[in-house]
Design a protein around this motif. Structure first.
Motif, PDB file in Angstrom:
ATOM      1  N   GLY A   1       8.895 -24.405 -55.922  1.00 39.12           N
ATOM      2  CA  GLY A   1       8.793 -25.080 -54.785  1.00 39.12           C
ATOM      3  C   GLY A   1      10.006 -25.496 -54.041  1.00 39.12           C
ATOM      4  O   GLY A   1       9.864 -25.883 -52.774  1.00 39.12           O
ATOM      5  N   LEU A   2      11.016 -25.324 -54.510  1.00 39.17           N
ATOM      6  CA  LEU A   2      12.373 -25.611 -53.929  1.00 39.17           C
ATOM      7  C   LEU A   2      13.464 -24.613 -53.349  1.00 39.17           C
ATOM      8  O   LEU A   2      13.339 -23.462 -54.423  1.00 39.17           O
ATOM      9  N   PRO A   3      14.098 -24.638 -52.620  1.00 38.20           N
ATOM     10  CA  PRO A   3      15.163 -23.485 -52.490  1.00 38.20           C
ATOM     11  C   PRO A   3      15.923 -23.433 -53.565  1.00 38.20           C
ATOM     12  O   PRO A   3      16.387 -24.054 -54.327  1.00 38.20           O
ATOM     13  N   ILE A   4      16.082 -21.895 -54.128  1.00 35.15           N
ATOM     14  CA  ILE A   4      17.198 -21.683 -55.143  1.00 35.15           C
ATOM     15  C   ILE A   4      18.570 -21.778 -54.797  1.00 35.15           C
ATOM     16  O   ILE A   4      18.879 -21.927 -53.720  1.00 35.15           O
ATOM     17  N   GLU A   5      19.372 -21.799 -55.782  1.00 38.76           N
ATOM     18  CA  GLU A   5      20.949 -21.791 -55.578  1.00 38.76           C
ATOM     19  C   GLU A   5      21.122 -20.289 -55.334  1.00 38.76           C
ATOM     20  O   GLU A   5      21.217 -19.666 -56.393  1.00 38.76           O
ATOM     21  N   ALA A   6      21.339 -20.030 -54.131  1.00 39.24           N
ATOM     22  CA  ALA A   6      21.402 -18.514 -53.655  1.00 39.24           C
ATOM     23  C   ALA A   6      22.802 -17.922 -53.930  1.00 39.24           C
ATOM     24  O   ALA A   6      23.370 -17.686 -53.119  1.00 39.24           O
ATOM     25  N   CYS A   7      22.988 -17.815 -55.117  1.00 31.39           N
ATOM     26  CA  CYS A   7      24.500 -17.187 -55.698  1.00 31.39           C
ATOM     27  C   CYS A   7      24.562 -15.845 -55.419  1.00 31.39           C
ATOM     28  O   CYS A   7      23.873 -15.020 -55.655  1.00 31.39           O
ATOM     29  N   PHE A   8      25.706 -15.523 -54.917  1.00 31.28           N
ATOM     30  CA  PHE A   8      26.174 -13.946 -54.935  1.00 31.28           C
ATOM     31  C   PHE A   8      27.605 -13.786 -55.004  1.00 31.28           C
ATOM     32  O   PHE A   8      28.451 -14.560 -54.964  1.00 31.28           O
ATOM     33  N   PHE A   9      28.044 -12.632 -55.191  1.00 27.14           N
ATOM     34  CA  PHE A   9      29.399 -12.511 -55.583  1.00 27.14           C
ATOM     35  C   PHE A   9      29.754 -10.800 -55.241  1.00 27.14           C
ATOM     36  O   PHE A   9      28.980 -10.147 -55.156  1.00 27.14           O
ATOM     37  N   ARG A  10      31.006 -10.483 -55.340  1.00 31.32           N
ATOM     38  CA  ARG A  10      31.414  -9.021 -54.905  1.00 31.32           C
ATOM     39  C   ARG A  10      30.894  -7.993 -55.883  1.00 31.32           C
ATOM     40  O   ARG A  10      30.250  -7.083 -55.655  1.00 31.32           O
ATOM     41  N   VAL A  11      31.279  -8.174 -57.279  1.00 37.66           N
ATOM     42  CA  VAL A  11      31.049  -7.303 -58.098  1.00 37.66           C
ATOM     43  C   VAL A  11      31.143  -7.673 -59.723  1.00 37.66           C
ATOM     44  O   VAL A  11      32.012  -8.712 -59.643  1.00 37.66           O
ATOM     45  N   SER A  12      30.243  -7.452 -60.299  1.00 37.99           N
ATOM     46  CA  SER A  12      30.154  -8.044 -61.851  1.00 37.99           C
ATOM     47  C   SER A  12      30.999  -7.202 -62.666  1.00 37.99           C
ATOM     48  O   SER A  12      31.511  -6.237 -62.538  1.00 37.99           O
ATOM     49  N   ALA A  13      31.168  -7.759 -64.143  1.00 39.41           N
ATOM     50  CA  ALA A  13      31.921  -7.139 -65.366  1.00 39.41           C
ATOM     51  C   ALA A  13      30.842  -6.292 -65.890  1.00 39.41           C
ATOM     52  O   ALA A  13      31.266  -5.798 -67.037  1.00 39.41           O
ATOM     53  N   GLY A  14      29.745  -5.984 -65.224  1.00 37.20           N
ATOM     54  CA  GLY A  14      28.874  -4.923 -65.795  1.00 37.20           C
ATOM     55  C   GLY A  14      27.629  -5.554 -66.182  1.00 37.20           C
ATOM     56  O   GLY A  14      26.604  -5.050 -66.480  1.00 37.20           O
ATOM     57  N   ARG A  15      27.278  -6.961 -66.087  1.00 34.61           N
ATOM     58  CA  ARG A  15      26.253  -7.818 -66.177  1.00 34.61           C
ATOM     59  C   ARG A  15      26.703  -9.233 -65.677  1.00 34.61           C
ATOM     60  O   ARG A  15      27.852  -9.807 -65.695  1.00 34.61           O
ATOM     61  N   THR A  16      25.664  -9.740 -64.975  1.00 31.32           N
ATOM     62  CA  THR A  16      25.802 -11.068 -64.316  1.00 31.32           C
ATOM     63  C   THR A  16      25.604 -12.199 -65.398  1.00 31.32           C
ATOM     64  O   THR A  16      25.234 -11.806 -66.714  1.00 31.32           O
ATOM     65  N   ARG A  17      25.867 -13.286 -64.883  1.00 34.18           N
ATOM     66  CA  ARG A  17      25.834 -14.735 -66.047  1.00 34.18           C
ATOM     67  C   ARG A  17      24.596 -15.154 -65.979  1.00 34.18           C
ATOM     68  O   ARG A  17      23.919 -15.397 -64.700  1.00 34.18           O
ATOM     69  N   SER A  18      24.007 -15.682 -67.233  1.00 38.40           N
ATOM     70  CA  SER A  18      22.994 -16.596 -67.224  1.00 38.40           C
ATOM     71  C   SER A  18      23.534 -17.890 -67.099  1.00 38.40           C
ATOM     72  O   SER A  18      24.711 -18.513 -67.241  1.00 38.40           O
ATOM     73  N   ALA A  19      22.606 -18.668 -66.335  1.00 34.26           N
ATOM     74  CA  ALA A  19      22.883 -20.334 -66.160  1.00 34.26           C
ATOM     75  C   ALA A  19      23.361 -20.849 -67.282  1.00 34.26           C
ATOM     76  O   ALA A  19      24.531 -21.564 -67.374  1.00 34.26           O
ATOM     77  N   GLY A  20      22.512 -20.646 -68.390  1.00 34.75           N
ATOM     78  CA  GLY A  20      22.970 -21.280 -69.777  1.00 34.75           C
ATOM     79  C   GLY A  20      23.196 -22.633 -69.795  1.00 34.75           C
ATOM     80  O   GLY A  20      22.493 -23.406 -69.263  1.00 34.75           O
TER      81      GLY A  20
END
Length: 255
Positions: A94-113
């Motif tokens: 029900g809430l707007p997400i933290e709409a993260c983005f970036f240029r290019v990964s190292a082969g895998r994105t990161r988990s919030a963890g």
């Protein structure tokens, strides 16, 4: 100025306009989500007026100067990306997400963890198998031990990594006090002007080498991977649902 008009001047600042149309649509939705989220936070704080930052917007004249003979084509691409997703933004519970983005990964994105804390379950690590094709995928920097110690205020004692290979924490032993202090991988990247926190350090005599993969923080949508998905026929909803788990596509109706 309406939100949609604002987004037409914001979108060209954050992503190459030459990217696939569905990728641009995905990016437009993320930017709209950011704006709506910021507005909701200001309302919650009791602020009556929402002011958009001037440095996150390019006027028609500025875009024309930047794009020259391609201006008409590129402005139409941007307008279509924004108008075809009009009002759409992403929510989680029900809430707007933290709409993260970036240029290019190292082969895998990161988990919030544990790094971002609770409330970011939609930020799970996903593979970006073609990101290695980007010209920004791999870079290397080197420093003398003396310069490195001066920049960091001490020596690097330990690097702690997350499951995607990004540095979460770096331990620095102070040159003055000898005390150990922890800093984030982003702090280290900024101090050394590295393109991301996916860092492998190698020491050779009086030099220290840093091999860096990817560009950006690694959370959310890799723009390069999103563009590759779009080139293979994925639409913007498929792209966003890949990078953000269990999200809902909501619609904001501006008066």
């Amino acid at each position: 100025m309406t939100m949609e008009e604002y987004l037409c001047g914001y979108l060209p600042l954050v992503i190459p306009v030459q990217y696939e149309q569905e990728c641009l649509r995905a990016q437009a939705v993320l930017l709209r989500t950011q704006v709506i989220g910021a507005f909701a936070r200001q309302v919650a704080e009791g602020k009556q007026e929402f002011i958009l930052e001037a440095d996150t917007y390019l006027s028609h004249e500025q875009l024309e100067e930047m794009w020259g003979e391609n201006n008409t084509e590129y402005q139409e691409k941007i307008r279509q990306a924004v108008s075809s997703t009009r009002g759409i933004y992403l929510t989680f519970e029900g809430l707007p997400i933290e709409a993260c983005f970036f240029r290019v990964s190292a082969g895998r994105t990161r988990s919030a963890g544990t790094f971002l804390g609770q409330g970011y379950d939609y930020l799970a690590a996903v593979d970006c198998p073609k990101d290695y094709l980007s010209q920004d995928y791999l870079t290397q920097e080197k420093y003398s031990r003396t310069k490195l110690e001066k920049l960091l205020g001490g020596t690097i004692a330990q690097l702690s990594y997350d499951d995607s290979g990004y540095v979460e924490w770096v331990t620095i032993v102070s040159s003055d006090s000898g005390e150990s202090r922890e800093y984030t991988g982003e702090w280290l990247g900024k101090k050394l002007k590295l393109s991301s926190a996916h860092i492998i350090m190698e020491e050779q005599q009086d030099k220290v080498f840093f091999q860096v993969k990817g560009a950006g923080h690694g959370f959310g949508m890799s723009q390069f991977a999103a563009n590759e998905m779009a080139a293979q026929g994925a639409d913007y909803q498929t792209i966003l649902s890949y990078f953000f788990q269990n999200i809902t596509f909501d619609k904001y109706l501006q008066p």
